[in-house]
Design an enzyme around this catalytic site. Structure first.
Site, PDB file in Angstrom:
ATOM      1  N   ASP A 107       0.868  -1.169   0.000  1.00  0.00           N
ATOM      2  CA  ASP A 107       0.000   0.000   0.000  1.00  0.00           C
ATOM      3  C   ASP A 107       0.918   1.237   0.000  1.00  0.00           C
ATOM      4  OD1 ASP A 107      -2.303   1.717   0.588  1.00  0.00           O
ATOM      5  OD2 ASP A 107      -1.481   1.804   2.614  1.00  0.00           O
ATOM      6  N   ASP A 109      -0.205   5.115   0.939  1.00  0.00           N
ATOM      7  CA  ASP A 109      -0.468   6.103   1.984  1.00  0.00           C
ATOM      8  C   ASP A 109      -0.371   5.479   3.373  1.00  0.00           C
ATOM      9  OD1 ASP A 109      -1.192   7.356  -0.351  1.00  0.00           O
ATOM     10  OD2 ASP A 109      -2.939   8.347   0.502  1.00  0.00           O
ATOM     11  N   ASN A 264      -8.942  -0.854   3.664  1.00  0.00           N
ATOM     12  CA  ASN A 264      -8.971  -1.358   2.287  1.00  0.00           C
ATOM     13  C   ASN A 264      -7.822  -2.307   1.975  1.00  0.00           C
ATOM     14  OD1 ASN A 264      -7.040   0.690   2.278  1.00  0.00           O
ATOM     15  ND2 ASN A 264      -7.502   1.332   0.188  1.00  0.00           N
TER      16      ASN A 264
END
Length: 306
Positions: A107, A109, A264
């Site tokens: 990922d 961020d 997510n």
């Protein structure tokens, strides 16, 4: 074990998945990162203060920036659970060191970079606080990712591709993760960035990290080169991240790691062999094998590679 420095923690999922090895095999390891003199003194204290036999408290392997003690049993761990780690050292417990994986999915961020990139974009238009509120709700799983993304994009209408690239070039990389990625790639690992952020920013970050494969969301720009608040092409949500991982593993089966911090990332964490939560939100932590504190560095992961 008490510590004043970042901890590599056995998560509940890790214990569930590896409990037989943790309880029955003498394959536990203690990794001590820090100055040689300080690390050696800490090792000596294990025999003089904690009663470990000298034959056990002998480093069997030297790793970059520290020492490793292997062959530990549950009794050894029990003896040091309340031991304080001196300032300047980072001490971790693990099972046998890991081999570099076939795949490593990251990922962006809060994981590869310290900021939330859409929040930072909000500075251009004076809407950072509004965007940050939506971001936090999505990361905690209180709001579905896609509606949250579209709500934030609506607040960012008018920004240009150059604005996005500029932000990507100045986001703060998590310390040591460039080196971690370089080490993984040197072992042949396929490194993939999968982000729910915007492609121009993600590509700018990927370039700084020497990551060639990037999946992210593509914003629509009008004839004047300004964002319309819409997206084009496949949209990378949590389910989208999981699908990308699933397709990669089908294309080339092999061991896999994933790094993430928010809701997510749950889907891709469920699919990989080692799920590494980087200061993960409570909604993600139960799905992680490894929990890294927010000030952990790339070398804290490198220490566990064979």
């Amino acid at each position: 074990m008490k510590s004043v420095s970042p901890l590599f923690v056995r998560s509940p999922r890790f214990v569930r998945r590896h409990q037989a090895r943790l309880l029955n095999d003498e394959d536990g390891a203690l990794t001590i990162l820090g100055p040689d003199e300080l690390a050696s003194a800490f090792v000596c204290s294990l025999t003089t203060e904690e009663g470990w036999p000298a034959s056990v408290a002998t480093p069997t392997k030297v790793v970059a920036g520290g020492l490793r003690i292997e062959g530990l049993t549950p009794a050894h761990w029990e003896a040091i659970q309340n031991k304080t780690v001196p300032e300047g050292l980072r001490v971790y417990s693990s099972i046998t060191p890991l081999s570099a994986p076939t795949w490593a999915f990251f990922d962006m961020d809060g994981t590869l970079v310290l900021e939330e990139c859409l929040d930072t974009l909000g500075d251009f238009l004076g809407v950072r606080d509004q965007i940050a509120t939506i971001t936090q709700a999505a990361m905690k799983g209180e709001m579905d990712f896609l509606p949250s993304l579209l709500a934030r994009l609506a607040l960012l209408k008018g920004l240009t591709k150059e604005d996005l690239i500029q932000v990507g070039e100045r986001l703060t990389l998590r310390p040591g993760f460039r080196e971690l990625i370089a080490e993984l790639k040197s072992h042949g690992t396929h490194v993939v960035m999968i982000s729910g952020g915007l492609m121009p920013m993600c590509e700018a970050v990927a370039k700084r990290l020497n990551v060639e494969t990037v999946y992210a969301n593509t914003p629509v720009f009008d004839d004047e080169g300004k964002m319309t608040g819409e997206l084009t092409g496949a949209i990378v949500t949590g389910d989208g991240k999981a699908q990308i991982v699933k397709e990669a593993l089908a294309k080339e089966p092999g061991s896999s790691w994933a790094f993430g911090d928010g809701a997510n990332d749950v889907g891709m964490f469920k699919l990989v062999d080692w799920a590494i939560g980087v200061n993960p939100k409570p909604v993600l932590a139960p799905y992680a094998d490894v929990l890294l504190t927010d000030d952990a560095k790339g070398e804290d992961v490198l220490a566990f590679l064979k």
